[in-house]
Structure formats: structure tokens, C-alpha cells
Design an enzyme around this catalytic site. Sequence first.
Site, PDB file in Angstrom:
ATOM      1  CB  THR A 135      32.558  42.923  36.974  1.00 29.44           C
ATOM      2  OG1 THR A 135      33.048  43.120  35.645  1.00 29.44           O
ATOM      3  CG2 THR A 135      31.843  44.167  37.443  1.00 29.44           C
ATOM      4  CG  ASP A 169      44.007  44.028  33.147  1.00 30.17           C
ATOM      5  OD1 ASP A 169      42.920  44.541  32.831  1.00 30.17           O
ATOM      6  OD2 ASP A 169      44.674  44.406  34.133  1.00 30.17           O
TER       7      ASP A 169
END
Length: 376
Positions: A29, A166
Amino acid sequence: MNTFAQIHGRAPEGEWAAPGRVNLIGEHTDYNLGFVLPIALPQTVRAQARRRDDGLLRLHSTRGDGTVVEVAVADLAPGGVTGWAGYPAAVVWALCEAGHEVGGAALSLGSDVPTGAGLSSSAALECAVALAYNDLYGLGLSAPELALIAQRAENAFVGVPCGIMDQMASMCCRAGAALHLDSRDLAMRQVPVDLAGAGLALLVLDTRVKHDLGDGAYAALRAGCERAAGLLGLPALRDLGPADLPSALAQLPDELRPLVRHVVTENERVAEAVTHLDAGDLAALGPILTAGHASLRDDYRVSCPETDLAVSTAVAAGAHGARITGGGFGGSVIALVNATAAESVAAEVATAFREAGYATPRTLTAVPAEGARRIA
């Protein structure tokens, strides 16, 4: 193992660490500018570094064969450095491209983050280097700014069109908490996650099926989501609310409907997960994890037989819930289990893999850890 001084001629000026991560919920997402909920792992990439005044970037990895990669910072360009060295080189290139006056450095890099396991080893590498350069050259950049530099490095230099999750997780997570991140404006909140206090553990089951997000499949998913948003007249799929999902799906071609359904429902699962965490009901995360896996398997289609087997076996063995984590196409599964059942659940998954003829999965326990930091 050679010391930094043996490799580079002088002792390092410092050492920095950046962690890998697992995402509790919110997979795929972030490049739709949605919401994610990662935690940092205790496993880190560590960078010993010293500034150089000759304009050379000198790279060594303790995981490699001892080879030292050397390149002039002025010569850095996308595609010019490949393999593992491309990631640290990409960060230096991105800093230069952003207008920061940086030069050479000697870097020795070590890691205990499993590679190819969906645990963000590449982002950890990028963030460790970004943080080292921030200190070596006195750039004064904030953690989110460094995360954006690292994302730019991976997008434009390495060629992986990843979102920001990340890098933000590696830079900004805190011990004992999950990072509730809005990928659009980078607003964030640390949500307490006391697994031990709840009598729970979060298993990470590395299926040992390697994935490569640069192979085109990841980019195709992102392109499909962007195409769907365009057809719907939306800046991003995060702007589509659940109430409008049925009518939106009716406007889209068949191949795009599952992608959109996953993104919208996954954003809802993030909100639901945060509500349970705020209430201290960590076990209630279990069904959310399993529902997220079903969506990743059936709608987003990024699972594989090994990850599906790990999820189904863990749940059958008593896990509260389980799901794939990371980019997909292999990698790792997370399973929320009672702490007293962690070993038995892991053993059941290992048995199922052996009976199916798969490689034995590697297992570790995820504890919400601290984000990137200077350690020496």
C-alpha cells in the site's frame, strides 16, 4: 576476517547500524500512498566508515569474497555499479543528485539480516550508508529525509520502484513499537507493541524461496495500481474509500479489480490493527494477518506454494494468525503465536515443508527493535 584498518589502511571514524524489518500489515500500500505498520528487527546492517578526501568510494562486504569495489564518486551513474555494491553506491549518488556536497569514503559492511527473505536487507544497507554519510559530511538531514534519499537511490539507481515503507521503517522505528506511517505525507506515530507482556511471540518463517523485486513482477503490480488510479480519476488508490469500492470496481477492467480491492481492504486492515494495538489486544491482530494473506494470495497474487503452506500450517498448529511479509513471490511469513507455542508451531511448519519436499525454513523471532543509529 580482515579488520577495517587492514582493508582500508586506517581505522574507521565510526560505525552505524540500520535494521531490517517486518511489516505487520499494509503490504503493497505504500506506493499507493496508503498506510503501513512495520516493526524494525534486531538484525541489522552495520557500516564501518571513514571519510576519504580523494573522491573515491571504497566498498567492502564481510559477506563477500573479500573483493573491494572502488569507484570515483564523480563517476557514479545509474547502472554503473551492480550487485551488492550498487546499493551503497546508489545512496552516495542520490546524495550528490540532491545537491549535497559529499565526497569519498571507505566503507566496510556487515549484516545479519537474511537476504532475499522479504526482510528489507537492501533498505537496511541503504539506510546504514545514508546515516554514515550524514555524520561523516555533517549534512544534518533528518531520519525521514535520509529515508527519502535511500528510496530515491533504490528507485532511480538500482531500478526497483519500491515505496517508502522499508526505508522509513529502517530509519524511524523505535524499540517496543510499530510505526504507523502515512506514506503520503510521512506522518507517523509509534504504536506500542508489547508482545512479551501479552504472552505472545512473532515468528518469522523464512521459506528460503528467494525473490528479486527487480525482475519486473513488482513493477508490473505498481503499474497496474497506477493505471487503475488514473482510470478512476484519483491521485492514488489510497483516495478510494471502502464505501466507494464496489462502484469503482465496476468501472475497471477485470485484471485491475483484484489489485484495487487489495489496496483498499489492506488500508482498512491497517486501521483495524492500530485500533487493537491501542486497546492492548494484541491477539486480535491474528485474524487480520490471516485475512491480509488471503488478499495477497488471491487478489494481489504475490504468494507461492511455500508461503501458503507456511501460513496454513502455522494457523492449524495454533497460531493466532499468519501472513506473508515483504514484496512477495517467496520470502518470509510472520506468525503471531503464544510464546509457549513458538517452538511447536515452528516445528510443525518444518515438518510440513519436509513432507512437501521443500527446503527447511529458517526461523527467527521478531522483537520490535530500534531504528538506524550510530553505535560507535
